[in-house]
Design a protein around this motif. Structure first.
Motif: not given
Length: 478
Positions: A91-93, A400-401, A470-475
């Motif tokens: 949620l933060a990103l 964020t990485g 899946a990741h959101l935002p994507a990684t």
């Protein structure tokens, strides 16, 4: 003064009320859609109102972070309407990305979700062979991640019979843990069928001394991933015994593998696993803790060579009091002594990161604590830097990485080992302890050698099963 006190109390109670309203919505998204909501890696699923508030408060340490409980409520409300596919959503990103563009929230979320590839809607059976420290923690994690049942499904544990009362003892060891606390939920026992039922998950208890003798299909278990937590067999020949048992399709070893077995550190080389790899290793807790940090430092500054000193909690392999042990020094009382011993973690890093071949040496000191260890990386860099720059790079990666699910970062002047019990990252960089002098860097990495490692193991299982959301935002790691 009284007015100020009341103002603070009212503000706190309002936060509690907001968090309380979020809990059923977070739970519903998880149970019905397999959506895991988090704030910079801190899962909100199954958390109390205070835990949710604490996850948001942590953002005060992060520059330019903007996420209030009201922001979270708005995001969740839109997600409920959209009915997203299975995903792990930070949620933060997501809020950070939303603020960086000029679209209504619904339009923004719709566009984000459209980038997600639909996951398979069928669960994968998992069998735990061995039910010790790591086995029970893996069980806890998988049970917590069960959701709708379309991911990993813990179907059985295989143990040697312990005699009268064995089933109750197994259930109680899962229910209570001296280090990690009580099981989060309820546990029942079906004595007639040798079954433990944990939060609705039915776990068959199978007694066997022979890996190849169990017919798992007779329990309705098929194409399962078997996780070896015994460490008895660590080469391909020994672990192939499991594949002879009907119902087992893949094997994952929770110890460093020998010979040609791939040693996998999730986030680093998990994509090396192919469909043809029936047996792989999840390496060791120390290898998992230090490899992601070493990769970030090497990619940013280059590592010419270095030494890894591990201050490691004692393990079940050591003697409680002085007695014979085939290993040097490990026969001395674990709770009474610091014990110098060897570690293969430094060499094992090269199995996940070939560029470190021949660059690292390592040693270990076992100390009288039951859990949480500390790796000290003494590195000679190819390019000079300074403490603040190196710390900033590691902190950025943790937030964020690509390796944000492997690396965490702290700067508290009062933090000690017990504060990391239950840490779900592979390693946590202690920023205040970092020392840099031109091309020499010393970096301290804490890790919960039980739970943090078990989280990494589960990530590997999810990858093998193609069940990792899946990741959101994507990684690129997911």
């Amino acid at each position: 003064m009284a007015e100020k006190s009341q103002e603070h109390l009212n503000s706190w109670n309002q936060k509690i009320a907001t968090a309380e309203n979020l809990i059923p919505k977070i739970g519903r998204l998880y149970r019905e859609c397999d959506v895991v909501l988090s704030v910079h890696g801190r899962s909100l699923v199954g958390q109390s109102p205070i835990d949710i508030i604490k996850a948001h408060r942590r953002l005060r340490h992060i520059a330019n972070a903007q996420l209030s409980l009201q922001d979270t409520a708005a995001l969740i409300a839109e997600l409920e309407l959209l009915g997203p596919p299975p995903l792990s959503l930070d949620l933060a990103l997501l809020q950070q990305n939303f603020l960086a563009q000029d679209k209504p929230l619904k339009e923004f979320l719709t566009a984000q979700i459209a980038t997600i590839t639909a996951q398979k809607q069928q669960g994968t059976d998992v069998v735990l062979y061995g039910f010790g420290r790591i086995g029970r923690l893996i069980a806890r994690i998988i049970i917590d991640h069960t959701g709708s049942g379309n991911g990993l499904n813990l179907r059985a544990i295989v143990v040697r019979t312990g005699g009268k009362g064995d089933l109750d003892k197994r259930a109680n060891l899962l229910r209570r843990d001296s280090v990690h606390g009580r099981f989060h939920g309820s546990i029942d026992v079906d004595y007639d069928n040798n079954v433990i039922i944990a939060n609705g998950v039915r776990i068959q208890v199978i007694y066997s001394n022979d890996p190849s003798s169990v017919d798992y299909t007779s329990y309705g278990i098929n194409n399962a991933i078997l996780v070896d937590n015994t460490g008895i067999w660590r080469d391909r020949e020994g672990l192939e015994q499991y594949l002879k048992a009907p119902g087992i399709a893949r094997v994952l070893l929770t110890a460093p593998g020998k010979g040609d077995l791939k040693n996998i550190v999730y986030g680093i080389n998990h994509t090396d696993i192919t469909d043809g790899d029936q047996i792989v290793s999840a390496a060791s807790c120390t290898t998992n803790a230090i490899t992601p940090v070493l990769k970030v430092i090497n990619d940013s500054y280059g590592v010419a060579h270095g030494h890894v000193e591990t201050v490691h909690s004692y393990t079940n392999d050591q003697n409680l009091i002085d007695n014979f042990h085939k290993g040097d020094r490990r026969g001395r009382g674990a709770a009474l002594n610091m014990v110098i011993t060897e570690t293969g973690a430094a060499k094992a890093v090269a199995k996940a990161l070939p560029e470190f071949a021949g660059k690292l040496t390592g040693n270990a000191i076992r100390v009288p604590t039951p859990n949480v260890s500390l790796a000290i990386l003494n590195l000679q860099l190819a390019n000079a830097t300074d403490r603040d720059t190196l710390n900033a790079r590691l902190k950025e990666e943790s937030l964020t990485g690509k390796l944000r699910t492997q690396i965490d970062f702290v700067t508290s002047p009062e933090i000690v080992s017990s504060d990391f019990v239950g840490a779900n990252r592979a390693g946590v960089v202690d920023g205040l302890a970092t020392m840099v002098n031109n091309k020499t860097a010393v970096v301290y990495v804490w890790y919960d050698n039980e739970f943090g490692y078990s989280c990494q193991v589960v990530r590997v299982i999810e990858h093998i099963a193609q069940a990792h959301p899946a990741h959101l935002p994507a990684t690129t790691v997911a």
